[in-house]
Motif scaffolding. Structure first.
Motif, PDB file in Angstrom:
ATOM      1  N   ASP A 104     -22.511 -10.990  -3.268  1.00 13.92           N
ATOM      2  CA  ASP A 104     -23.004 -12.384  -3.666  1.00 13.92           C
ATOM      3  C   ASP A 104     -21.992 -13.201  -4.170  1.00 13.92           C
ATOM      4  O   ASP A 104     -21.864 -14.315  -3.914  1.00 13.92           O
ATOM      5  CB  ASP A 104     -24.048 -11.990  -5.133  1.00 13.92           C
ATOM      6  CG  ASP A 104     -25.306 -11.226  -4.379  1.00 13.92           C
ATOM      7  OD1 ASP A 104     -25.628 -11.401  -3.206  1.00 13.92           O
ATOM      8  OD2 ASP A 104     -26.344 -10.827  -5.399  1.00 13.92           O
ATOM      9  N   ASP A 105     -20.933 -12.476  -4.880  1.00 13.46           N
ATOM     10  CA  ASP A 105     -19.700 -13.144  -5.382  1.00 13.46           C
ATOM     11  C   ASP A 105     -18.982 -13.811  -4.267  1.00 13.46           C
ATOM     12  O   ASP A 105     -18.373 -15.028  -4.368  1.00 13.46           O
ATOM     13  CB  ASP A 105     -18.671 -12.269  -6.051  1.00 13.46           C
ATOM     14  CG  ASP A 105     -19.299 -11.995  -7.491  1.00 13.46           C
ATOM     15  OD1 ASP A 105     -20.361 -12.532  -7.922  1.00 13.46           O
ATOM     16  OD2 ASP A 105     -18.671 -10.994  -8.334  1.00 13.46           O
ATOM     17  N   ILE A 106     -18.889 -13.072  -2.999  1.00 15.14           N
ATOM     18  CA  ILE A 106     -18.035 -13.804  -1.881  1.00 15.14           C
ATOM     19  C   ILE A 106     -18.859 -14.776  -1.192  1.00 15.14           C
ATOM     20  O   ILE A 106     -18.218 -15.900  -0.926  1.00 15.14           O
ATOM     21  CB  ILE A 106     -17.872 -12.639  -0.735  1.00 15.14           C
ATOM     22  CG1 ILE A 106     -16.831 -11.473  -1.330  1.00 15.14           C
ATOM     23  CG2 ILE A 106     -17.392 -13.288   0.596  1.00 15.14           C
ATOM     24  CD1 ILE A 106     -16.734 -10.273  -0.372  1.00 15.14           C
ATOM     25  N   GLU A 107     -20.258 -14.619  -1.203  1.00 16.69           N
ATOM     26  CA  GLU A 107     -20.884 -15.857  -0.734  1.00 16.69           C
ATOM     27  C   GLU A 107     -21.014 -17.118  -1.710  1.00 16.69           C
ATOM     28  O   GLU A 107     -21.176 -18.088  -1.128  1.00 16.69           O
ATOM     29  CB  GLU A 107     -22.389 -15.201  -0.548  1.00 16.69           C
ATOM     30  CG  GLU A 107     -22.651 -14.310   0.625  1.00 16.69           C
ATOM     31  CD  GLU A 107     -24.016 -13.730   0.699  1.00 16.69           C
ATOM     32  OE1 GLU A 107     -24.818 -14.036  -0.312  1.00 16.69           O
ATOM     33  OE2 GLU A 107     -24.464 -12.933   1.722  1.00 16.69           O
ATOM     34  N   SER A 108     -21.019 -16.785  -2.978  1.00 14.16           N
ATOM     35  CA  SER A 108     -20.787 -17.731  -3.889  1.00 14.16           C
ATOM     36  C   SER A 108     -19.408 -18.477  -3.796  1.00 14.16           C
ATOM     37  O   SER A 108     -19.283 -19.815  -3.592  1.00 14.16           O
ATOM     38  CB  SER A 108     -20.676 -17.389  -5.362  1.00 14.16           C
ATOM     39  OG  SER A 108     -22.139 -16.797  -5.545  1.00 14.16           O
ATOM     40  N   LYS A 112     -18.675 -22.463  -2.457  1.00 15.77           N
ATOM     41  CA  LYS A 112     -17.988 -23.499  -3.356  1.00 15.77           C
ATOM     42  C   LYS A 112     -16.806 -24.215  -2.315  1.00 15.77           C
ATOM     43  O   LYS A 112     -16.654 -25.268  -2.336  1.00 15.77           O
ATOM     44  CB  LYS A 112     -17.043 -22.427  -4.363  1.00 15.77           C
ATOM     45  CG  LYS A 112     -16.036 -23.098  -5.113  1.00 15.77           C
ATOM     46  CD  LYS A 112     -16.540 -24.196  -6.048  1.00 15.77           C
ATOM     47  CE  LYS A 112     -15.564 -24.749  -6.896  1.00 15.77           C
ATOM     48  NZ  LYS A 112     -16.118 -25.823  -7.737  1.00 15.77           N
ATOM     49  N   ILE A 113     -16.335 -23.502  -1.433  1.00 11.90           N
ATOM     50  CA  ILE A 113     -15.281 -23.733  -0.391  1.00 11.90           C
ATOM     51  C   ILE A 113     -16.045 -24.967   0.520  1.00 11.90           C
ATOM     52  O   ILE A 113     -15.244 -25.943   0.599  1.00 11.90           O
ATOM     53  CB  ILE A 113     -14.774 -22.750   0.434  1.00 11.90           C
ATOM     54  CG1 ILE A 113     -13.720 -21.978  -0.378  1.00 11.90           C
ATOM     55  CG2 ILE A 113     -13.866 -23.354   1.512  1.00 11.90           C
ATOM     56  CD1 ILE A 113     -13.249 -20.702   0.239  1.00 11.90           C
ATOM     57  N   GLU A 114     -17.128 -24.669   1.110  1.00 11.99           N
ATOM     58  CA  GLU A 114     -17.715 -25.649   2.045  1.00 11.99           C
ATOM     59  C   GLU A 114     -18.622 -26.905   1.199  1.00 11.99           C
ATOM     60  O   GLU A 114     -18.421 -27.660   1.884  1.00 11.99           O
ATOM     61  CB  GLU A 114     -18.887 -24.798   2.749  1.00 11.99           C
ATOM     62  CG  GLU A 114     -18.446 -23.668   3.711  1.00 11.99           C
ATOM     63  CD  GLU A 114     -19.433 -22.782   4.194  1.00 11.99           C
ATOM     64  OE1 GLU A 114     -19.273 -22.248   5.522  1.00 11.99           O
ATOM     65  OE2 GLU A 114     -20.650 -22.850   3.850  1.00 11.99           O
ATOM     66  N   ASP A 115     -18.914 -26.683   0.139  1.00 14.70           N
ATOM     67  CA  ASP A 115     -19.595 -27.847  -0.498  1.00 14.70           C
ATOM     68  C   ASP A 115     -18.558 -28.675  -1.517  1.00 14.70           C
ATOM     69  O   ASP A 115     -19.259 -29.777  -2.001  1.00 14.70           O
ATOM     70  CB  ASP A 115     -20.762 -27.168  -1.257  1.00 14.70           C
ATOM     71  CG  ASP A 115     -21.817 -26.326  -0.709  1.00 14.70           C
ATOM     72  OD1 ASP A 115     -22.051 -26.525   0.648  1.00 14.70           O
ATOM     73  OD2 ASP A 115     -22.641 -25.471  -1.175  1.00 14.70           O
ATOM     74  N   THR A 116     -17.415 -28.313  -1.677  1.00 16.36           N
ATOM     75  CA  THR A 116     -16.573 -29.060  -2.238  1.00 16.36           C
ATOM     76  C   THR A 116     -15.673 -29.826  -1.640  1.00 16.36           C
ATOM     77  O   THR A 116     -15.062 -29.543  -0.422  1.00 16.36           O
ATOM     78  CB  THR A 116     -15.695 -28.048  -3.177  1.00 16.36           C
ATOM     79  OG1 THR A 116     -16.639 -27.241  -4.129  1.00 16.36           O
ATOM     80  CG2 THR A 116     -14.889 -28.911  -4.283  1.00 16.36           C
ATOM     81  N   LEU A 194     -10.431 -20.757  -7.066  1.00 16.71           N
ATOM     82  CA  LEU A 194     -11.117 -21.849  -6.629  1.00 16.71           C
ATOM     83  C   LEU A 194     -11.623 -22.831  -7.571  1.00 16.71           C
ATOM     84  O   LEU A 194     -11.444 -23.861  -7.273  1.00 16.71           O
ATOM     85  CB  LEU A 194     -12.373 -21.219  -5.881  1.00 16.71           C
ATOM     86  CG  LEU A 194     -12.470 -20.281  -4.718  1.00 16.71           C
ATOM     87  CD1 LEU A 194     -13.647 -20.150  -4.143  1.00 16.71           C
ATOM     88  CD2 LEU A 194     -11.507 -20.975  -3.653  1.00 16.71           C
ATOM     89  N   GLU A 195     -12.075 -22.065  -8.761  1.00 15.86           N
ATOM     90  CA  GLU A 195     -12.176 -23.173  -9.919  1.00 15.86           C
ATOM     91  C   GLU A 195     -11.062 -23.798 -10.448  1.00 15.86           C
ATOM     92  O   GLU A 195     -11.239 -25.072 -10.844  1.00 15.86           O
ATOM     93  CB  GLU A 195     -12.914 -22.201 -11.162  1.00 15.86           C
ATOM     94  CG  GLU A 195     -14.309 -21.741 -11.016  1.00 15.86           C
ATOM     95  CD  GLU A 195     -15.353 -22.836 -10.809  1.00 15.86           C
ATOM     96  OE1 GLU A 195     -15.187 -24.082 -11.324  1.00 15.86           O
ATOM     97  OE2 GLU A 195     -16.204 -22.751 -10.048  1.00 15.86           O
TER      98      GLU A 195
END
Length: 430
Positions: A104-108, A112-116, A194-195
């Protein structure tokens, strides 16, 4: 004796069925469950405790527990329920860790990478974060997950590879708890990386414009603000992308107005998919400047939206702008809806409808325009009909207009004479 028989103790089964549920008994059971939770070492142990808590909850709900005499005093049922809720929270906190949490953490992180939208600096920072995670995951899982490049596709592929490996490993929360915990520590570090990476939205407006090169065209300028000077230069260079950048970035009515006016002046040179999409969104909200721009761009994509406004009789200004835009676009799908407005009670609408038909150039409009020229009571409307016939320009259209060289209205005469000259010169369009 009967009195003695009444006092004979029941057997164990009957006692368990008739045992009264009291505050004290529930309190003791909660203490026992708390102790069992503290001693639990496996998921199975925790499942057992959870079953006990379920039984206690059921008994609390069904028991007739006393109510306090003082309304400010907490009811025993409420106090017991609070304790039960706290134990459930402790139980959930004690579960795991699970391999599913890692996935789940990896998918999040992938989302994040794709939507930002990242800045150039941010793109480098997320590449570093993913590379560090891949290295850590490789050491934990004894594999190679290094990204094949710094582009988004390569980074996402590396993360997906780790997630697939974790899922295939079938990690047990009891036997592999240290491995799962190490992976979760790595995903936490990835999430933090990422944050902390620089996103486009982190930049101030002028920093965004500067990053996109909006100010690069500025040399010696006279106009203020400087964004207006840059906007004029981008117009000269036919760069609608930069005008759109300014429109979306600069939150001022002044710059919005100038950006829209720039698009209108640029006309078809401003027609890109991004600009059309933006203007369509605005046109969907009946934005008149956007409708004008769609007309100047001859954006066929707007016809379906604009035709809906042809009947907007309560907003004549919207109709006026719409008629002209549809005429400039030139799609004959608008001919009949606009021709129907030649019967409007509003002479301004009739006049604008006639002129729009002239811009459309559809020969099907020749007969209705001829009827308007012959019968309408308003000379301004008749003048528009004559002008429209001349714009359509076929021999039939020109002949219909040329009949009125001696008309009572001067402007109709002028249009008729122009039509007659076109016929004499042999220049009908068909």
């Amino acid at each position: 004796m009967s009195d003695g028989d009444d006092e004979t103790p029941a057997d164990d089964g009957e006692a368990s069925e008739t045992t009264e549920i009291t505050v004290d008994s529930l309190d003791e059971r909660l203490e026992s469950a708390e102790s069992a939770l503290a001693d639990a070492e496996t998921e199975s142990d925790l499942d057992t405790v959870e079953g006990v808590l379920d039984d206690i909850e059921s008994d609390i709900e069904s028991a007739e527990l006393p109510e306090p005499d003082d309304e400010d005093e907490e009811a025993p049922a409420e106090s017991l329920t609070d304790r039960l809720s706290g134990l459930r929270d402790d139980l959930e906190a004690q579960r795991g860790p699970y391999a599913e949490d890692v996935i789940d953490d990896i998918e999040s992180s992938v989302s994040k990478i794709e939507d930002t939208r990242w800045t150039e600096q941010g793109a480098d920072e997320i590449a570093d974060a993913v590379a560090e995670f891949a290295e850590a995951a490789g050491e934990i899982l004894d594999g190679d997950f290094a990204p094949q490049g710094h582009d988004e596709e390569s980074l996402v592929a590396a993360l997906d590879s780790v997630a697939t490996t974790v899922e295939a490993a079938g990690l047990d929360p009891d036997e592999d708890d240290e491995t799962i915990a190490a992976l979760l520590e790595a995903t936490d570090a990835l999430s933090t990386g990422l944050e902390d990476a620089q996103e486009w939205d982190d930049l101030e407006t002028n920093e965004q414009l500067m990053a996109e090169g909006f100010y690069d065209v500025l040399g010696h300028f006279k106009d203020f603000p400087v964004e207006w000077s840059a906007l004029k230069e981008w117009e000269q260079r036919s760069r609608p992308d930069m005008v759109l950048l300014a429109l979306n970035s600069l939150q001022s009515d002044f710059m919005e107005r100038h950006c829209l006016e720039t698009f209108q002046r640029m006309g078809q040179a401003a027609k890109t998919e991004a600009v059309v999409d933006q203007m369509l969104q605005r046109a969907g909200k009946r934005d008149k400047p956007a409708i004008r721009i769609l007309g100047k761009m001859a954006a066929e994509e707007a016809v379906e939206t604009l035709v809906e406004y042809v009947d907007a009789d309560k907003d004549p200004q919207l109709q006026k702008v719409t008629f002209k835009a549809l005429g400039e676009i030139g799609d004959e799908a608008a001919t009949q809806p606009i021709a129907d407005k030649l019967d409007s009670d509003n002479p301004i609408i009739r006049s604008q409808a006639a002129r729009a038909l002239g811009l459309l150039g559809d020969t099907r409009a020749v007969d209705p325009l001829s009827d308007v020229l012959a019968d309408d009571e308003e000379d301004t409307v008749r003048t528009s009909a004559a002008w429209a016939l001349r714009q359509i320009g076929t021999e039939t259209a020109l002949e219909a207009a040329a009949e009125y060289t001696g008309d009572r209205a001067y402007n109709v005469q002028m249009e008729a004479e122009s039509a007659s000259e076109a016929l004499d010169a042999g220049t009908p369009t068909a």
